[in-house]
Design a protein around this motif. Sequence first.
Motif, PDB file in Angstrom:
ATOM      1  N   ILE A   1       0.818  -1.209   0.000  1.00 45.03           N
ATOM      2  CA  ILE A   1       0.000   0.000   0.000  1.00 45.03           C
ATOM      3  C   ILE A   1       0.862   1.275   0.000  1.00 45.03           C
ATOM      4  CG2 ILE A   1      -0.331   0.611   2.442  1.00 45.03           C
ATOM      5  CD1 ILE A   1      -3.388  -0.109   1.833  1.00 45.03           C
ATOM      6  N   ALA A   2       0.338   2.320  -0.622  1.00 45.36           N
ATOM      7  CA  ALA A   2       1.039   3.617  -0.615  1.00 45.36           C
ATOM      8  C   ALA A   2      -0.013   4.708  -0.646  1.00 45.36           C
ATOM      9  CB  ALA A   2       1.953   3.734  -1.831  1.00 45.36           C
ATOM     10  N   LEU A   3       0.405   5.906  -0.317  1.00 41.23           N
ATOM     11  CA  LEU A   3      -0.517   7.044  -0.462  1.00 41.23           C
ATOM     12  C   LEU A   3      -0.814   7.201  -1.941  1.00 41.23           C
ATOM     13  CD1 LEU A   3       0.712  10.067   1.695  1.00 41.23           C
ATOM     14  CD2 LEU A   3      -1.088   8.435   2.244  1.00 41.23           C
ATOM     15  N   ASP A   4      -2.051   7.370  -2.282  1.00 40.81           N
ATOM     16  CA  ASP A   4      -2.365   7.672  -3.672  1.00 40.81           C
ATOM     17  C   ASP A   4      -1.653   8.979  -4.023  1.00 40.81           C
ATOM     18  OD1 ASP A   4      -3.877   5.395  -4.056  1.00 40.81           O
ATOM     19  OD2 ASP A   4      -5.779   6.354  -3.595  1.00 40.81           O
ATOM     20  N   ASN A   5      -1.148   9.049  -5.242  1.00 36.56           N
ATOM     21  CA  ASN A   5      -0.234  10.158  -5.520  1.00 36.56           C
ATOM     22  C   ASN A   5      -0.889  11.522  -5.648  1.00 36.56           C
ATOM     23  OD1 ASN A   5       2.225   9.074  -5.119  1.00 36.56           O
ATOM     24  ND2 ASN A   5       2.659   8.606  -7.243  1.00 36.56           N
ATOM     25  N   TRP A   6      -2.217  11.592  -5.586  1.00 36.72           N
ATOM     26  CA  TRP A   6      -2.852  12.909  -5.540  1.00 36.72           C
ATOM     27  C   TRP A   6      -2.653  13.567  -4.186  1.00 36.72           C
ATOM     28  CZ3 TRP A   6      -6.540  12.590  -1.766  1.00 36.72           C
ATOM     29  CH2 TRP A   6      -7.126  11.329  -1.531  1.00 36.72           C
ATOM     30  N   LEU A   7      -2.171  12.788  -3.197  1.00 38.83           N
ATOM     31  CA  LEU A   7      -1.945  13.378  -1.879  1.00 38.83           C
ATOM     32  C   LEU A   7      -0.591  14.067  -1.765  1.00 38.83           C
ATOM     33  CD1 LEU A   7      -3.591  10.656   0.342  1.00 38.83           C
ATOM     34  CD2 LEU A   7      -4.128  13.083   0.459  1.00 38.83           C
ATOM     35  N   SER A   8       0.107  14.174  -2.887  1.00 39.46           N
ATOM     36  CA  SER A   8       1.377  14.903  -2.918  1.00 39.46           C
ATOM     37  C   SER A   8       2.421  14.385  -1.948  1.00 39.46           C
ATOM     38  CB  SER A   8       1.152  16.405  -2.693  1.00 39.46           C
ATOM     39  OG  SER A   8       0.809  16.990  -3.926  1.00 39.46           O
ATOM     40  N   GLY A   9       2.281  13.117  -1.578  1.00 36.04           N
ATOM     41  CA  GLY A   9       3.291  12.512  -0.715  1.00 36.04           C
ATOM     42  C   GLY A   9       4.155  11.521  -1.485  1.00 36.04           C
TER      43      GLY A   9
END
Lengths: 158, 791
Positions: free
Chosen positions: B539-547
Amino acid sequence: MKEHSVEIVVNGERHHLTVGSEMTLLEVLRDRLGLKGVKEGCSKGECGACTVLVDGRPVNSCLLLAVEADGKEIITIEGVERDGQLNPIQEEFIEHGAVQCGFCTPGMIISAKYLIENNPDPSEEEIREAISGNLCRCTGYVRIISAIKSAVDKYSMR
Amino acid sequence: MQEILRKKKTEYRYVGKPVRRVDGYKKVTGRAVYTVDVDLPGMLHGKILRSPHPHAIIKSIDTSKAERLPGVKAIITGKDTEGVRFGFVETPHMPADMPPLAEDRVRYVGEAVAAVAATSEKVAVKAINLIEVEYEPLKAVFHPEEAMKPEAPAIHDVIYPSGRSFWQEWGVERDSTPQKVERNIASTLKLEIGDVEEGFGNADHVKEGRFETNVTAHGALEPHGAVARYSEGRLDVWLSHMGPYMKRYWLARTMGLPESHVRVRPAFVGGAFGGKIDLFDYEYIASHLSRLTGRPVKIVLTRREVFQATRLRHPMIFYIKTGVKKDGRITAMDIKAIDDTGAYRGTGPVVVYLAHAFSIPIYRIPNLRYTGYAVYTNNPVRVAMRGHGAPQARFAVEQQIDEIAEEAGLDPYEIRMINARERGDVLPNGDVLNSCGLKEALTRAVEDGKFLQKYGKHRGKGRGVGIGLTSMFSGAQFYPFGATGVVLLHDDGGATVFTGAIEFGQGSDTMMCQIVAEELGIDMERVSILSGDSELCPIALDNWLSGGTFVNGRAVQLAAIDARNKLFEYAAELLGVSRDELQAEDNVIYSADNPSKRIPHEKVVKYAIHRNRGQQIVGVGHATPVEGAYWYPSLTTGKGRFTGAYSFSATFAEVEVDFETGVVKVVRIINAHDCGYPINPVLVEGQAEGQGYMGMGQVLFEEVIEEKGTILNPNFLDYLMPTSIDVPEMKTIHIETHDPNGPFGGKEVGEGVIAGVVSAIANAIYDATGVRFRKLPILPSDILDALEGRE
């Protein structure tokens, strides 16, 4: 709908096809010949993602009917690389960071190829003009322009 | 953190270098496969019938003619999906509000009413044209301030929960309650810091103004599309999107499947810019149709549909009042923000929060009141778009700062230096600026553009300069609240990175490979990556979260370090040295104390596998945006930790205005940007330039024109985006601040810059014309009208 038989040469390969009168060259390339490198962004000739060379000239393949392409020679992005060697434009696009999402890249490279092969020493204005029909939403164009400039130098050395 | 700092080097081999992107070859040869390129055996094509009305009751739908059309395999309407709801925002008090197909009522032009799966796209188009829908039009409202009036038609009445809210799923045990919508207000954010009235009382200058921003479109070149394949209770989807986990969550919930039975497959994404976050009607519809027919279903939207029926940038109205002392110190600011969020909530409550949250790290404002409303209208739905609230807020605030500076006899640089935040500042919500290059960025941009030499010199004479500041988060506490990275070592010493972070053009894959090659000390060619597969990747932060860098990149970095540590155990054994003295470089592990003791990675990995009978070295790393914080900040009070690091930028813009035609030419944009540390300078500059271009478009050209909810320019001919001819000279100045919690010090770069660009150009236009424009876009006709004194 009327069916027509057409003969086109795509990336050096001859194809005999039966096409409907409404079918576009883009549909033939993507759906019949599986050349998915040719992109469809707007279907109306506004974005340039589907640009291919037809008898050496850049064309929005979504605007050309397949029957109009009869007897013509077509180069798509899949035909730009030769014998496993990238074309200098392709090289320079990677080198300069001119690629982001990559969706406009095939059409952009085709437009650049037409420019360089017909104008060995284009000015920056001419480069900007040559790709003005190819929209890119990622890069802001600056790296695309610099990549094409570099490719011009590489072409002249070839 | 000690583990990260252990590898001390003055010079990196890959990190900090303009390494070629790992997906470059595929993209320049046409080999990159996007969702629109995916064809599966037996695949059907779906089409959606959409509402022509902005607000109407659906009286009846007759699908019988369409059903008789040869090649039609399935037709669905709202009756088939009754009760299914989704939405970007869902809290215990704001239930998801969007149906995949309208049930009894349509609320915007473009809302899905029926859908067809057929053997070809042509048949599907024919079929939807045979569906007869009887509507009874209702009174509609298109302006948020009108919509807030008591007499305005109610777009939503009571929104009922469609199940446990996702906050409940993720551990906030609060029951969901129905939301009674009053005056079409989807959400309200109210907060006050200090004493605003007292602050204005202490001010020597007070300025008030109303600012309004435009609806813009993301304009991603790849149209939105989905391919869904439902089989044996499992759903496989290919999507054009920005992160697999939100999509998987909502597809699982709406389809009634466990998460592990939904697989979001990797595919290249042809641009996103915030516009491909939400679950979309067509993604659910393709999945539903695939389940119904037992065959894969593909839906690709037309460009018109992308404009009208997906999502757009939030247009916002700001009423702002600022007070400053004679010396330029801000004493108080009062902001009221009104967002037109469209017919469904979209990201309305979030953009209202973010317009505040992305502003608060910029200036020290001792007394601040912020009131924000997200308001339903019968317009198309809005979502995040690059900067999400920041360009809107900066357009307003940065202009008012210039206005009040002028009144106080200060220059725009001075007033910003007096009020700008610094490293170590603690924000009202508790966030700490562990790194902050704001003042340095401002100074560098001003010096490089010769701002002070130029500012005001040609006031009202057609040439002007402007500056704008901005800040942006680096990942927030939203599902999945962090990232896990995995690095797997192969027999030959090569490595594969697994990350749920998705590559959509920004260069995430390349950055990850650079980090892993650097940490393992192997050639980058030996590193491959599998990203964005919801089943095979951690799992990872979805990249729209700018992380993408700060959180996902760090998880991968820690995974690589973990793998290296394990590798060093075996290497130490083989070399007969202590683990602590080992270094890895150029595919060789060696003792720093005695460099003649050396062994290639390959031999160590082979030894590790053989000695342990197949136990491969797997490195695992984990990172979260804010240590010790668990949830996203409150969207109604703004309280709560938000992010672990802010990036900052200052933009300098120079413009020429032709007083004959009103045409503005942007001559130069300089972005001085603090992303902590540019892990790949070319990728970072590419992000800054893309935002320079997009910000310029937002100020000078771009406007989605909505006429009673219908978009009049839903194509690239009429919706003008800058072309290769329009783009100015652009320069990026890297401000390195090395955030202590980022991988190699790195943090966000993908979306903050645009807000500085928008405000800098607006300020430059004022300098050139002597007229303050408070509404976007600033078109040639606006400039001519203003110069000729017309309203």
